[in-house]
Design an enzyme around this catalytic site. Structure first.
Site, PDB file in Angstrom:
ATOM      1  N   HIS A 297       0.858  -1.188   0.000  1.00 60.22           N
ATOM      2  CA  HIS A 297       0.000   0.000   0.000  1.00 60.22           C
ATOM      3  C   HIS A 297       0.891   1.234   0.000  1.00 60.22           C
ATOM      4  O   HIS A 297       2.133   1.114  -0.024  1.00 60.22           O
ATOM      5  CB  HIS A 297      -0.954  -0.014   1.200  1.00 60.22           C
ATOM      6  CG  HIS A 297      -0.250  -0.299   2.498  1.00 60.22           C
ATOM      7  ND1 HIS A 297       0.620   0.600   3.088  1.00 60.22           N
ATOM      8  CD2 HIS A 297      -0.260  -1.382   3.313  1.00 60.22           C
ATOM      9  CE1 HIS A 297       1.088   0.095   4.202  1.00 60.22           C
ATOM     10  NE2 HIS A 297       0.582  -1.116   4.365  1.00 60.22           N
TER      11      HIS A 297
ATOM     12  N   HIS B 283       3.982   1.301   2.277  1.00 60.42           N
ATOM     13  CA  HIS B 283       5.181   0.621   1.760  1.00 60.42           C
ATOM     14  C   HIS B 283       5.838   1.467   0.671  1.00 60.42           C
ATOM     15  O   HIS B 283       7.066   1.569   0.598  1.00 60.42           O
ATOM     16  CB  HIS B 283       4.804  -0.725   1.123  1.00 60.42           C
ATOM     17  CG  HIS B 283       4.265  -1.743   2.064  1.00 60.42           C
ATOM     18  ND1 HIS B 283       2.958  -2.166   2.036  1.00 60.42           N
ATOM     19  CD2 HIS B 283       4.859  -2.432   3.065  1.00 60.42           C
ATOM     20  CE1 HIS B 283       2.773  -3.089   2.953  1.00 60.42           C
ATOM     21  NE2 HIS B 283       3.905  -3.266   3.610  1.00 60.42           N
TER      22      HIS B 283
ATOM     23  N   GLN C 207       7.322 -15.692  11.895  1.00 58.53           N
ATOM     24  CA  GLN C 207       6.930 -14.608  12.805  1.00 58.53           C
ATOM     25  C   GLN C 207       5.442 -14.648  13.138  1.00 58.53           C
ATOM     26  O   GLN C 207       4.933 -13.774  13.830  1.00 58.53           O
ATOM     27  CB  GLN C 207       7.328 -13.252  12.244  1.00 58.53           C
ATOM     28  CG  GLN C 207       6.563 -12.792  11.009  1.00 58.53           C
ATOM     29  CD  GLN C 207       7.159 -11.531  10.413  1.00 58.53           C
ATOM     30  OE1 GLN C 207       8.183 -11.578   9.757  1.00 58.53           O
ATOM     31  NE2 GLN C 207       6.515 -10.396  10.627  1.00 58.53           N
TER      32      GLN C 207
ATOM     33  N   GLN D  85       8.783  -2.838  16.460  1.00 59.54           N
ATOM     34  CA  GLN D  85       9.619  -3.643  15.552  1.00 59.54           C
ATOM     35  C   GLN D  85      10.929  -2.912  15.233  1.00 59.54           C
ATOM     36  O   GLN D  85      12.002  -3.516  15.169  1.00 59.54           O
ATOM     37  CB  GLN D  85       8.844  -3.940  14.264  1.00 59.54           C
ATOM     38  CG  GLN D  85       9.656  -4.651  13.211  1.00 59.54           C
ATOM     39  CD  GLN D  85       8.822  -5.166  12.060  1.00 59.54           C
ATOM     40  OE1 GLN D  85       8.302  -6.263  12.123  1.00 59.54           O
ATOM     41  NE2 GLN D  85       8.697  -4.401  10.997  1.00 59.54           N
TER      42      GLN D  85
ATOM     43  N   LEU E 127      -2.276   3.048   7.409  1.00 57.88           N
ATOM     44  CA  LEU E 127      -2.294   2.092   6.309  1.00 57.88           C
ATOM     45  C   LEU E 127      -1.623   0.795   6.751  1.00 57.88           C
ATOM     46  O   LEU E 127      -0.585   0.805   7.400  1.00 57.88           O
ATOM     47  CB  LEU E 127      -1.580   2.674   5.088  1.00 57.88           C
ATOM     48  CG  LEU E 127      -2.236   3.915   4.486  1.00 57.88           C
ATOM     49  CD1 LEU E 127      -1.529   4.313   3.187  1.00 57.88           C
ATOM     50  CD2 LEU E 127      -3.724   3.709   4.216  1.00 57.88           C
TER      51      LEU E 127
ATOM     52  N   SER F  51      -1.522  -3.666   5.494  1.00 58.10           N
ATOM     53  CA  SER F  51      -1.999  -4.719   4.580  1.00 58.10           C
ATOM     54  C   SER F  51      -3.242  -5.381   5.154  1.00 58.10           C
ATOM     55  O   SER F  51      -4.112  -5.849   4.421  1.00 58.10           O
ATOM     56  CB  SER F  51      -0.916  -5.775   4.380  1.00 58.10           C
ATOM     57  OG  SER F  51       0.264  -5.150   3.936  1.00 58.10           O
ATOM     58  N   ARG F  52      -3.338  -5.419   6.479  1.00 57.18           N
ATOM     59  CA  ARG F  52      -4.472  -6.078   7.125  1.00 57.18           C
ATOM     60  C   ARG F  52      -5.790  -5.318   6.932  1.00 57.18           C
ATOM     61  O   ARG F  52      -6.862  -5.884   7.148  1.00 57.18           O
ATOM     62  CB  ARG F  52      -4.213  -6.244   8.624  1.00 57.18           C
ATOM     63  CG  ARG F  52      -3.135  -7.249   8.936  1.00 57.18           C
ATOM     64  CD  ARG F  52      -2.807  -7.229  10.413  1.00 57.18           C
ATOM     65  NE  ARG F  52      -1.570  -7.934  10.686  1.00 57.18           N
ATOM     66  CZ  ARG F  52      -1.483  -9.219  10.984  1.00 57.18           C
ATOM     67  NH1 ARG F  52      -2.574  -9.935  11.074  1.00 57.18           N
ATOM     68  NH2 ARG F  52      -0.320  -9.784  11.205  1.00 57.18           N
TER      69      ARG F  52
HETATM   70  O1  PAF Z   1       6.955  -5.383   8.986  1.00 52.12           O
HETATM   71  C1  PAF Z   1       6.852  -6.392   8.254  1.00 52.12           C
HETATM   72  O2  PAF Z   1       6.144  -6.409   7.244  1.00 52.12           O
HETATM   73  C2  PAF Z   1       7.631  -7.653   8.621  1.00 52.12           C
HETATM   74  O3  PAF Z   1       7.677  -7.839   9.994  1.00 52.12           O
HETATM   75  C3  PAF Z   1       9.054  -7.684   8.010  1.00 52.12           C
HETATM   76  C4  PAF Z   1       9.923  -6.585   8.588  1.00 52.12           C
HETATM   77  C5  PAF Z   1       8.969  -7.546   6.504  1.00 52.12           C
HETATM   78  C6  PAF Z   1       9.724  -9.024   8.331  1.00 52.12           C
HETATM   79  O4  PAF Z   1       9.015 -10.100   7.795  1.00 52.12           O
END
Ligand code: PAF
Length: 289
Positions: A34, A37, A61, A155, A186, A188-189
């Site tokens: 989106h 990104h 993950q 993260q 924004l 993806s979910r």
């Molecule tokens: O933020 C994300 O989309 C994921 O945690 C990442 C950093 C691509 C790792 O899979």
């Protein structure tokens, strides 16, 4: 734009680029791209000679198999968007290519206390999985800079700790959250929300934004409670956690005066869709109570 499926083709591109003295920007993603990104890609393209975007839904993950199975996948659209955004290459490997020895790993990353709170508590193993894939991407792509969105505030802190403990030479660039016109961060979910849920989801940001003003005259505890009560009163919405933390350590604060850097981090279930967001209280907070 080059579409790369194998580690050996990726290593060839990286070696050729570095041999020619080029800087490499890496944007790790799980696809379903989106505007958020694309703002990372845009920044990477501006700041580096070569931009590699990884599109890989990393199974290690996810601690919930349904979450992994329902995670949106839109590879063709992603590739089209990335080509238009000026990415040099997309690395979209299979799980077997990414983890030729299997997804299980004995290596335990030292991610510091930042990985133990919030997401660390509610998604056990999540950050070890993130560190596993991101460190592998760093070793393969040898980027000068790597770009991450501030929506995933925790993260970024955890990845910085991983880079320090694994002694990886890369600059981590944090890019501000991109929001829809109605304020929803924004993600993806968001594509998984029903129309009814999508209508109420912007209330997460509305409650957080309101609380910044509220915090000028109220304590940390009262500010916390007003956000949670406001969101939980909305049909379809339930706060999983809301923590007001020191933005440097991610440990909870009890007084506004405790740190010059204070962030509120929230996770809300909107129906079955888990949405996260955050807001900065300090340095924006000008008057302390
Ligand atoms: O933020 C994300 O989309 C994921 O945690 C990442 C950093 C691509 C790792 O899979």
């Amino acid at each position: 734009m080059q579409i790369i499926r194998t580690v050996s083709d990726l290593v060839t591109l990286v070696s050729r680029s570095l041999d020619n003295g080029k800087s490499i920007g890496l944007v790790p993603t799980m696809g379903a791209l989106h505007e958020g990104h694309l703002s990372l890609v845009d920044r990477a393209v501006k700041e580096n000679d070569v931009t590699i975007v990884s599109v890989f839904v990393n199974p290690t993950q996810f601690n919930n198999p349904t979450d992994l199975a329902t995670y949106p996948r839109k590879e063709e659209d992603d590739f089209r968007l990335l080509a238009a955004a000026g990415a040099s290459a997309v690395f979209a490997p299979s799980v077997e290519e990414m983890y030729p020895e299997g997804t299980a790993s004995d290596h335990v990353f030292d991610l510091g206390t930042a990985a133990e709170v919030m997401e660390g508590k509610f998604r056990p193993g999540h950050f070890q999985g993130v560190a596993q894939v991101v460190s592998r991407l760093f070793r393969l792509c040898r980027p000068t800079r790597a770009y991450f969105g501030e929506k995933d505030f925790q993260q970024i802190a955890v990845i910085r700790n991983m880079v320090a403990s694994e002694k990886i030479d890369v600059q981590i660039v944090a890019v501000p959250i991109r929001r829809a016109d109605d304020g929803l961060a924004l993600s993806s979910r968001n594509a998984l929300l029903t129309p009814e849920q999508r209508k109420v989801a912007p209330e997460i940001h509305a409650a957080l934004a309101y609380s910044v003003d509220y915090a000028r005259e109220h304590s940390v505890r009262a500010t916390h409670d007003t956000v949670v009560e406001r969101i939980n009163a909305i049909p379809h919405m339930e706060v999983e956690y809301f923590e007001i933390v020191d933005g440097r350590t991610l440990l909870p604060v009890e007084e506004w005066s405790e740190s010059p850097d204070i962030v509120g981090c929230i996770t809300v279930y909107c129906g079955k869709v888990r949405l996260i967001d955050n807001i900065r209280y300090r340095p924006h907070l000008t008057k302390k109570c």
